[in-house]
Design a protein around this motif. Structure first.
Motif, PDB file in Angstrom:
ATOM      1  N   VAL A 120       0.862  -1.097  -0.168  1.00  0.00           N
ATOM      2  CA  VAL A 120       0.039  -0.078   0.008  1.00  0.00           C
ATOM      3  C   VAL A 120       0.962   1.173   0.034  1.00  0.00           C
ATOM      4  O   VAL A 120       0.748   2.218  -0.760  1.00  0.00           O
ATOM      5  CB  VAL A 120      -1.047   0.237   1.329  1.00  0.00           C
ATOM      6  N   ALA A 121       1.968   1.196   0.799  1.00  0.00           N
ATOM      7  CA  ALA A 121       2.710   2.300   0.841  1.00  0.00           C
ATOM      8  C   ALA A 121       3.424   2.542  -0.395  1.00  0.00           C
ATOM      9  O   ALA A 121       3.608   3.727  -0.916  1.00  0.00           O
ATOM     10  CB  ALA A 121       3.793   2.178   2.034  1.00  0.00           C
ATOM     11  N   ARG A 122       3.972   1.576  -1.089  1.00  0.00           N
ATOM     12  CA  ARG A 122       4.796   1.636  -2.176  1.00  0.00           C
ATOM     13  C   ARG A 122       3.722   2.166  -3.525  1.00  0.00           C
ATOM     14  O   ARG A 122       4.279   3.196  -4.104  1.00  0.00           O
ATOM     15  CB  ARG A 122       5.205   0.219  -2.699  1.00  0.00           C
ATOM     16  N   TRP A 123       2.662   1.767  -3.419  1.00  0.00           N
ATOM     17  CA  TRP A 123       1.634   2.040  -4.592  1.00  0.00           C
ATOM     18  C   TRP A 123       1.549   3.854  -4.372  1.00  0.00           C
ATOM     19  O   TRP A 123       1.481   4.518  -5.408  1.00  0.00           O
ATOM     20  CB  TRP A 123       0.229   1.345  -4.390  1.00  0.00           C
ATOM     21  N   ILE A 124       0.985   4.084  -3.002  1.00  0.00           N
ATOM     22  CA  ILE A 124       0.694   5.290  -2.827  1.00  0.00           C
ATOM     23  C   ILE A 124       1.964   6.532  -3.156  1.00  0.00           C
ATOM     24  O   ILE A 124       2.039   7.453  -3.950  1.00  0.00           O
ATOM     25  CB  ILE A 124       0.265   5.682  -1.361  1.00  0.00           C
ATOM     26  N   ARG A 125       3.135   5.991  -2.791  1.00  0.00           N
ATOM     27  CA  ARG A 125       4.554   6.624  -2.844  1.00  0.00           C
ATOM     28  C   ARG A 125       4.474   6.927  -4.399  1.00  0.00           C
ATOM     29  O   ARG A 125       4.980   8.140  -4.663  1.00  0.00           O
ATOM     30  CB  ARG A 125       5.731   5.997  -2.123  1.00  0.00           C
ATOM     31  N   HIS A 126       4.359   5.887  -5.156  1.00  0.00           N
ATOM     32  CA  HIS A 126       4.486   6.232  -6.442  1.00  0.00           C
ATOM     33  C   HIS A 126       3.701   7.281  -7.100  1.00  0.00           C
ATOM     34  O   HIS A 126       4.131   7.788  -8.455  1.00  0.00           O
ATOM     35  CB  HIS A 126       4.416   4.622  -7.350  1.00  0.00           C
ATOM     36  N   ALA A 127       2.639   7.451  -6.496  1.00  0.00           N
ATOM     37  CA  ALA A 127       1.747   8.547  -7.269  1.00  0.00           C
ATOM     38  C   ALA A 127       2.081   9.933  -6.389  1.00  0.00           C
ATOM     39  O   ALA A 127       1.281  10.818  -6.870  1.00  0.00           O
ATOM     40  CB  ALA A 127       0.380   8.069  -6.907  1.00  0.00           C
ATOM     41  N   LEU A 128       2.841  10.079  -5.638  1.00  0.00           N
ATOM     42  CA  LEU A 128       2.833  11.288  -4.813  1.00  0.00           C
ATOM     43  C   LEU A 128       3.972  12.351  -5.371  1.00  0.00           C
ATOM     44  O   LEU A 128       5.066  11.704  -5.801  1.00  0.00           O
ATOM     45  CB  LEU A 128       3.355  10.870  -3.226  1.00  0.00           C
ATOM     46  N   ALA A 129       3.684  13.342  -5.674  1.00  0.00           N
ATOM     47  CA  ALA A 129       4.656  14.551  -5.966  1.00  0.00           C
ATOM     48  C   ALA A 129       5.249  15.226  -4.706  1.00  0.00           C
ATOM     49  O   ALA A 129       5.879  15.961  -5.020  1.00  0.00           O
ATOM     50  CB  ALA A 129       3.701  15.315  -6.828  1.00  0.00           C
ATOM     51  N   VAL A 130       4.552  15.061  -3.705  1.00  0.00           N
ATOM     52  CA  VAL A 130       5.200  15.779  -2.429  1.00  0.00           C
ATOM     53  C   VAL A 130       5.101  14.829  -1.117  1.00  0.00           C
ATOM     54  O   VAL A 130       4.272  13.853  -1.397  1.00  0.00           O
ATOM     55  CB  VAL A 130       4.272  17.041  -2.032  1.00  0.00           C
ATOM     56  N   ASP A 131       5.356  15.382  -0.107  1.00  0.00           N
ATOM     57  CA  ASP A 131       5.314  14.394   1.183  1.00  0.00           C
ATOM     58  C   ASP A 131       3.863  14.298   1.509  1.00  0.00           C
ATOM     59  O   ASP A 131       2.979  15.176   1.106  1.00  0.00           O
ATOM     60  CB  ASP A 131       5.953  14.947   2.299  1.00  0.00           C
ATOM     61  N   ALA A 132       3.333  13.372   2.116  1.00  0.00           N
ATOM     62  CA  ALA A 132       1.898  12.998   2.574  1.00  0.00           C
ATOM     63  C   ALA A 132       1.759  12.503   3.667  1.00  0.00           C
ATOM     64  O   ALA A 132       2.446  11.444   4.581  1.00  0.00           O
ATOM     65  CB  ALA A 132       1.238  12.231   1.429  1.00  0.00           C
ATOM     66  N   LYS A 133       0.579  12.575   4.492  1.00  0.00           N
ATOM     67  CA  LYS A 133       0.029  12.078   5.533  1.00  0.00           C
ATOM     68  C   LYS A 133      -1.502  11.320   5.055  1.00  0.00           C
ATOM     69  O   LYS A 133      -2.330  12.139   5.110  1.00  0.00           O
ATOM     70  CB  LYS A 133      -0.221  12.781   6.737  1.00  0.00           C
ATOM     71  N   ILE A 134      -1.667   9.958   4.859  1.00  0.00           N
ATOM     72  CA  ILE A 134      -2.637   9.532   4.283  1.00  0.00           C
ATOM     73  C   ILE A 134      -3.395   8.444   5.002  1.00  0.00           C
ATOM     74  O   ILE A 134      -2.393   7.501   5.542  1.00  0.00           O
ATOM     75  CB  ILE A 134      -2.481   8.948   2.919  1.00  0.00           C
ATOM     76  N   THR A 135      -4.416   8.387   5.249  1.00  0.00           N
ATOM     77  CA  THR A 135      -5.022   7.291   5.999  1.00  0.00           C
ATOM     78  C   THR A 135      -5.876   6.447   4.842  1.00  0.00           C
ATOM     79  O   THR A 135      -6.451   7.004   3.989  1.00  0.00           O
ATOM     80  CB  THR A 135      -6.158   7.876   7.231  1.00  0.00           C
ATOM     81  N   VAL A 136      -5.516   5.191   4.733  1.00  0.00           N
ATOM     82  CA  VAL A 136      -6.440   4.480   3.973  1.00  0.00           C
ATOM     83  C   VAL A 136      -7.281   3.448   4.897  1.00  0.00           C
ATOM     84  O   VAL A 136      -6.827   2.881   5.754  1.00  0.00           O
ATOM     85  CB  VAL A 136      -5.535   3.621   3.104  1.00  0.00           C
ATOM     86  N   ARG A 137      -8.502   3.666   4.575  1.00  0.00           N
ATOM     87  CA  ARG A 137      -9.697   2.781   5.438  1.00  0.00           C
ATOM     88  C   ARG A 137     -10.511   1.975   4.602  1.00  0.00           C
ATOM     89  O   ARG A 137     -11.106   2.350   3.563  1.00  0.00           O
ATOM     90  CB  ARG A 137     -10.737   3.831   6.051  1.00  0.00           C
TER      91      ARG A 137
END
Length: 151
Positions: free
Chosen positions: A29-46
């Motif tokens: 999940v972290a890898r997939w999200i990181r690949h789509a990020l242009a900046v740092d992020a705080k993300i909750t996946v529910r």
């Protein structure tokens, strides 16, 4: 270089929670999200059931059905802050209908939701939809996942 991500991964009440947990290992999940990020992020996946998914869609989008992913973006700069809510039964049904693995479909929807959290929108125009779809496809290819829009 991939961006910094603070990730919270939550599972609501699910009848077949083990199947969805197996498709969503935290590191993936972290890898997939990181690949789509242009900046740092705080993300909750529910990950939620149909009842919770429908209630959220009805309350926030005025659409009375459970949808695959809802993005709640709170800030986009300097850090993306967002909640991504995925409805497990809808994701499973769509994956089966389209002959895709559950894991690949989750990856696509997490990339899709992460782009929404950064301001991408496919509902504003056909050109915006085409641009977002092309970018999603590119990100997924980097992750070794086939084009989800291909026939």
């Amino acid at each position: 270089m991939l961006n910094n991500l603070q990730l919270s991964l939550q599972f609501g009440k699910l009848a077949d929670a083990a199947t969805h947990r197996a498709a969503l290992p935290r590191h993936s999940v972290a890898r997939w999200i990181r690949h789509a990020l242009a900046v740092d992020a705080k993300i909750t996946v529910r990950i939620v059931d149909a009842e919770e998914g429908q209630a959220l869609n009805r309350a926030y989008r005025k659409k009375d059905y459970a949808t695959n992913v809802l993005t709640f973006d709170y800030t986009q700069e300097p850090v993306v802050t967002a909640d991504l809510v995925l409805c497990a039964p809808v994701v499973a049904r769509e994956a089966a209908e389209n002959g895709k693995s559950l894991q690949d479909h989750y990856a696509h929807l997490l990339v899709h939701g992460t782009l929404h959290a950064q301001g991408w929108d496919h509902e504003t125009s056909a050109a915006d939809a085409d641009e977002m779809e092309a970018y999603e496809t590119e990100i997924l290819a980097e992750l070794g996942i086939a084009n989800p829009y291909a026939g």
